[in-house]
Scaffold this active site. Structure first.
Site, PDB file in Angstrom:
ATOM      1  N   LYS A 167       0.836  -1.201   0.000  1.00 26.92           N
ATOM      2  CA  LYS A 167       0.000   0.000   0.000  1.00 26.92           C
ATOM      3  C   LYS A 167       0.876   1.258   0.000  1.00 26.92           C
ATOM      4  CE  LYS A 167      -1.531   2.550   3.360  1.00 26.92           C
ATOM      5  NZ  LYS A 167      -1.538   3.905   2.774  1.00 26.92           N
ATOM      6  N   GLU A 240      10.957   1.386   9.521  1.00 18.96           N
ATOM      7  CA  GLU A 240      11.960   2.359   9.064  1.00 18.96           C
ATOM      8  C   GLU A 240      11.340   3.729   9.254  1.00 18.96           C
ATOM      9  OE1 GLU A 240      14.926   1.961   8.292  1.00 18.96           O
ATOM     10  OE2 GLU A 240      15.189  -0.090   7.598  1.00 18.96           O
ATOM     11  N   CYS A 274      14.555  10.571   4.667  1.00 22.74           N
ATOM     12  CA  CYS A 274      14.635  10.216   6.092  1.00 22.74           C
ATOM     13  C   CYS A 274      16.036  10.439   6.624  1.00 22.74           C
ATOM     14  CB  CYS A 274      14.194   8.770   6.285  1.00 22.74           C
ATOM     15  SG  CYS A 274      15.051   7.640   5.175  1.00 22.74           S
ATOM     16  N   GLU A 371      12.264  16.592  13.371  1.00 20.62           N
ATOM     17  CA  GLU A 371      12.602  16.305  11.972  1.00 20.62           C
ATOM     18  C   GLU A 371      11.834  17.279  11.088  1.00 20.62           C
ATOM     19  OE1 GLU A 371      10.929  12.716  10.193  1.00 20.62           O
ATOM     20  OE2 GLU A 371      12.744  12.487   9.007  1.00 20.62           O
TER      21      GLU A 371
HETATM   22  P1  NAD Z   1       3.278   8.504   7.575  1.00 17.88           P
HETATM   23  O1  NAD Z   1       3.714   7.765   8.778  1.00 17.88           O
HETATM   24  O2  NAD Z   1       2.292   9.581   7.715  1.00 17.88           O
HETATM   25  O3  NAD Z   1       2.680   7.510   6.490  1.00 17.88           O
HETATM   26  C1  NAD Z   1       3.389   6.407   6.013  1.00 17.88           C
HETATM   27  C2  NAD Z   1       2.425   5.362   5.505  1.00 17.88           C
HETATM   28  O4  NAD Z   1       1.651   4.844   6.601  1.00 17.88           O
HETATM   29  C3  NAD Z   1       1.395   5.870   4.500  1.00 17.88           C
HETATM   30  O5  NAD Z   1       1.221   4.875   3.497  1.00 17.88           O
HETATM   31  C4  NAD Z   1       0.132   6.027   5.337  1.00 17.88           C
HETATM   32  O6  NAD Z   1      -1.058   5.941   4.605  1.00 17.88           O
HETATM   33  C5  NAD Z   1       0.261   4.852   6.283  1.00 17.88           C
HETATM   34  N1  NAD Z   1      -0.464   4.982   7.555  1.00 17.88           N
HETATM   35  C6  NAD Z   1      -0.874   6.102   8.194  1.00 17.88           C
HETATM   36  N2  NAD Z   1      -1.459   5.800   9.375  1.00 17.88           N
HETATM   37  C7  NAD Z   1      -1.409   4.444   9.482  1.00 17.88           C
HETATM   38  C8  NAD Z   1      -1.797   3.519  10.491  1.00 17.88           C
HETATM   39  N3  NAD Z   1      -2.348   3.914  11.639  1.00 17.88           N
HETATM   40  N4  NAD Z   1      -1.562   2.199  10.287  1.00 17.88           N
HETATM   41  C9  NAD Z   1      -0.953   1.768   9.161  1.00 17.88           C
HETATM   42  N5  NAD Z   1      -0.552   2.605   8.169  1.00 17.88           N
HETATM   43  C10 NAD Z   1      -0.786   3.922   8.324  1.00 17.88           C
HETATM   44  O7  NAD Z   1       4.642   9.023   6.925  1.00 17.88           O
HETATM   45  P2  NAD Z   1       4.828   9.995   5.690  1.00 17.88           P
HETATM   46  O8  NAD Z   1       4.470  11.372   6.105  1.00 17.88           O
HETATM   47  O9  NAD Z   1       4.183   9.394   4.486  1.00 17.88           O
HETATM   48  O10 NAD Z   1       6.401   9.885   5.460  1.00 17.88           O
HETATM   49  C11 NAD Z   1       7.335  10.740   6.037  1.00 17.88           C
HETATM   50  C12 NAD Z   1       8.057  10.056   7.167  1.00 17.88           C
HETATM   51  O11 NAD Z   1       8.647   8.839   6.703  1.00 17.88           O
HETATM   52  C13 NAD Z   1       9.224  10.878   7.707  1.00 17.88           C
HETATM   53  O12 NAD Z   1       9.237  10.834   9.108  1.00 17.88           O
HETATM   54  C14 NAD Z   1      10.450  10.145   7.153  1.00 17.88           C
HETATM   55  O13 NAD Z   1      11.616  10.355   7.889  1.00 17.88           O
HETATM   56  C15 NAD Z   1       9.989   8.747   7.174  1.00 17.88           C
HETATM   57  N6  NAD Z   1      10.797   7.922   6.271  1.00 17.88           N
HETATM   58  C16 NAD Z   1      11.634   6.995   6.791  1.00 17.88           C
HETATM   59  C17 NAD Z   1      12.444   6.242   5.959  1.00 17.88           C
HETATM   60  C18 NAD Z   1      13.388   5.209   6.494  1.00 17.88           C
HETATM   61  O14 NAD Z   1      13.778   4.318   5.744  1.00 17.88           O
HETATM   62  N7  NAD Z   1      13.788   5.260   7.748  1.00 17.88           N
HETATM   63  C19 NAD Z   1      12.387   6.437   4.578  1.00 17.88           C
HETATM   64  C20 NAD Z   1      11.515   7.405   4.087  1.00 17.88           C
HETATM   65  C21 NAD Z   1      10.717   8.135   4.943  1.00 17.88           C
END
Ligand code: NAD
Length: 468
Positions: A167, A240, A274, A371
């Site tokens: 997803k 991650e 990230c 962040e």
């Molecule tokens: P987010 O946590 O808002 O969303 C990530 C995903 O989770 C989306 O697909 C979203 O629809 C889904 N989601 C939201 N609520 C959920 C729930 N309760 N249960 C299951 N899934 C749910 O993150 P974002 O804003 O899309 O991404 C940015 C963040 O991602 C930043 O903090 C960034 O640092 C992090 N990130 C980490 C890495 C890594 O490898 N460590 C890589 C890229 C981004």
């Protein structure tokens, strides 16, 4: 109507309804994506469970399928790039690299050994430790690198013999749906299913009884919710999560010579990485020279619509992230910080923000403590190396960090003191499929990539044979 489909059990599927996807360069809905129903999610998990039976049993077939998938992805750059740029904002050239990178990752995993280890071989017992697939994997990705990060999950998950329901983020669903259609040309039905919908779809996935593993990339806050949701039936989890990466410059750096590298590691993808540099610590004596060199480079960055081939930095990906970056910068400026360059949103449609270098900021301000995930970088003077290391580590994050110096050994000794998953010297955001990537503390749980990432998609099984 959506012109891209979900992939469920090898079939292209529309959903009962669709949701709008915004182009961050205009702030307007530019296209639709399917909004997966609960019944369709059940179907996707059922298809993955059915496909698992054959997929798990033939490692050679899996390697061949991964190679075929790698090939079609490597040819898909031009097809995927406009779809990704329109929803994510990144420049077309960077968007075209994503399917290529995913193809590269899949090719790496197609050749990676799945380890087996004999732990006893004598007259009484033959015992071997082998790796078994966990089963159906629920893979959930964020909006910053939708295709690359899906590749980090699919490569090891599929090699290990698992099947997947993937997803993407509701902000960037269409490019992943398209990749699902492309993969479906070469993978057996049900091995990779792609569904799209809101955050609620993610919650349905993590609480669904079928998947045995959740592979999640996203924010710390959501990661904690995912872990809690997986706990009742002890689903395996890899998280991650976010980072607040420090870069520590030692007193022998040449500010002019490293400005370009710092710029790229902090501002690429509009700072939405990230493991981007999110704080720069400089010796007091070098502060002004570093700020000048960095601000000069950052001010020259061409900001614009990613569809324009001259664009270096696109918009911030979504409105709430744009508002967050605006807020963090405004707070820093209101509390005595100043902008060596940038410092404000760019007038006009879309979520454009001036690439910004901030000085006069310190711990206790949100731009340093949190962040920012955007094109705004604080430069912070330090007294001595112990001071810099202590401040770099004084955070709940621990994704990665870097130390910069003319003397690699000296920098290496400082890098060893960083509490984070990757500690670079004279580099930052240097990643590869062979290199495990993960975070200390709140930056994650488990790692992705390399044999260590593969292990996260397996269960250990002991094959024990009594000989007497
Ligand atoms: P987010 O946590 O808002 O969303 C990530 C995903 O989770 C989306 O697909 C979203 O629809 C889904 N989601 C939201 N609520 C959920 C729930 N309760 N249960 C299951 N899934 C749910 O993150 P974002 O804003 O899309 O991404 C940015 C963040 O991602 C930043 O903090 C960034 O640092 C992090 N990130 C980490 C890495 C890594 O490898 N460590 C890589 C890229 C981004």
């Amino acid at each position: 109507m959506s012109d891209v489909s979900m992939t469920i059990g090898g079939e292209r599927r529309a959903a009962p309804s669709t949701f709008g996807v915004v182009n961050p360069a205009t702030g307007e809905v530019h296209a639709e994506a399917p909004d997966c129903s609960r019944e369709q999610l059940d179907e996707a998990f059922a298809a993955a469970a059915k496909a698992f039976v054959d997929w798990r049993s033939d490692e050679d077939a899996r390697r061949a399928a991964l190679k075929a998938a790698s090939k079609v992805l490597m040819a898909a750059g031009e097809r995927v790039a406009p779809v990704l740029t329109a929803e994510q904002g990144k420049p077309l050239a960077a968007a075209a690299m994503e399917p290529l990178a995913m193809g590269y990752w899949l090719r790496y995993f197609s050749g990676l050994e799945v380890p087996r280890e004999v732990i006893q071989d004598d007259e009484a017992v033959y015992a071997e430790v082998v790796r078994r697939p966990v089963g159906v994997v629920a893979a959930i990705t964020p909006w910053n690198f939708p295709i690359v990060l899906a590749g980090w999950k699919l490569g090891p998950a599929l090699l290990a013999g698992n099947t997947v329901v993937l997803k993407p983020s509701p902000y960037t669903p269409r490019s992943t749906l398209l990749v699902g259609e492309i993969l479906n040309e070469v993978l057996p039905p049900g091995v990779v299913n792609v569904v799209s919908g809101g955050d609620e779809l993610g919650r349905w996935m993590t609480s669904h009884p079928t998947p045995r593993k959740i592979s999640f990339t996203g924010s710390v806050a959501t990661g904690k919710r995912v872990a809690a949701s997986a706990a009742p039936d002890l689903k395996r989890v890899t998280l991650e999560l976010g980072g607040n990466d420090p870069a520590i410059l030692l007193d022998d750096v040449d500010p002019g010579a490293i400005a370009e590298k710092l710029y790229q590691a902090a501002f690429d993808n509009c700072g939405q990485i990230c493991s981007a540099i999110k704080r720069v610590y400089v010796p007091e004596a070098l502060h002004d020279d570093v700020v000048d060199a960095l601000a000069t480079r950052v001010a020259a960055a061409k900001v614009g619509d990613g569809m324009d081939p001259d664009t270096e930095l696109g918009p911030i990906q979504n409105r709430s992230q744009y508002e967050r970056v605006s807020e963090l910068v405004a707070e820093a400026l209101a509390r005595g910080g100043s902008a060596a360059t940038g410092g404000a949103p760019i007038d006009g449609p879309g979520y454009f923000f001036q690439p910004t270098v901030l000085t006069g900021v310190a711990e206790g301000m949100r731009i340093v403590d949190e962040e920012q995930f955007g094109p705004a970088l604080p430069v912070i003077p330090y007294r001595d190396v112990d001071d810099a290391v202590a401040r770099a580590n004084a955070t709940t994050y621990g994704l990665s960090g870097s130390v910069w110096s003319a003397d690699v050994e000296r920098a290496g000794a400082v890098a060893e003191r960083l509490e984070c998953g990757t500690a670079w010297v004279n580099a930052h955001v240097a990643l590869g499929p062979h290199q495990p990537f993960g975070g200390f503390k709140w930056s994650g749980l488990g790692v992705e990539n390399g044999p260590w990432g593969l292990a996260g998609f397996t269960e250990i099984q002991v094959q024990y044979r009594a000989r007497s």
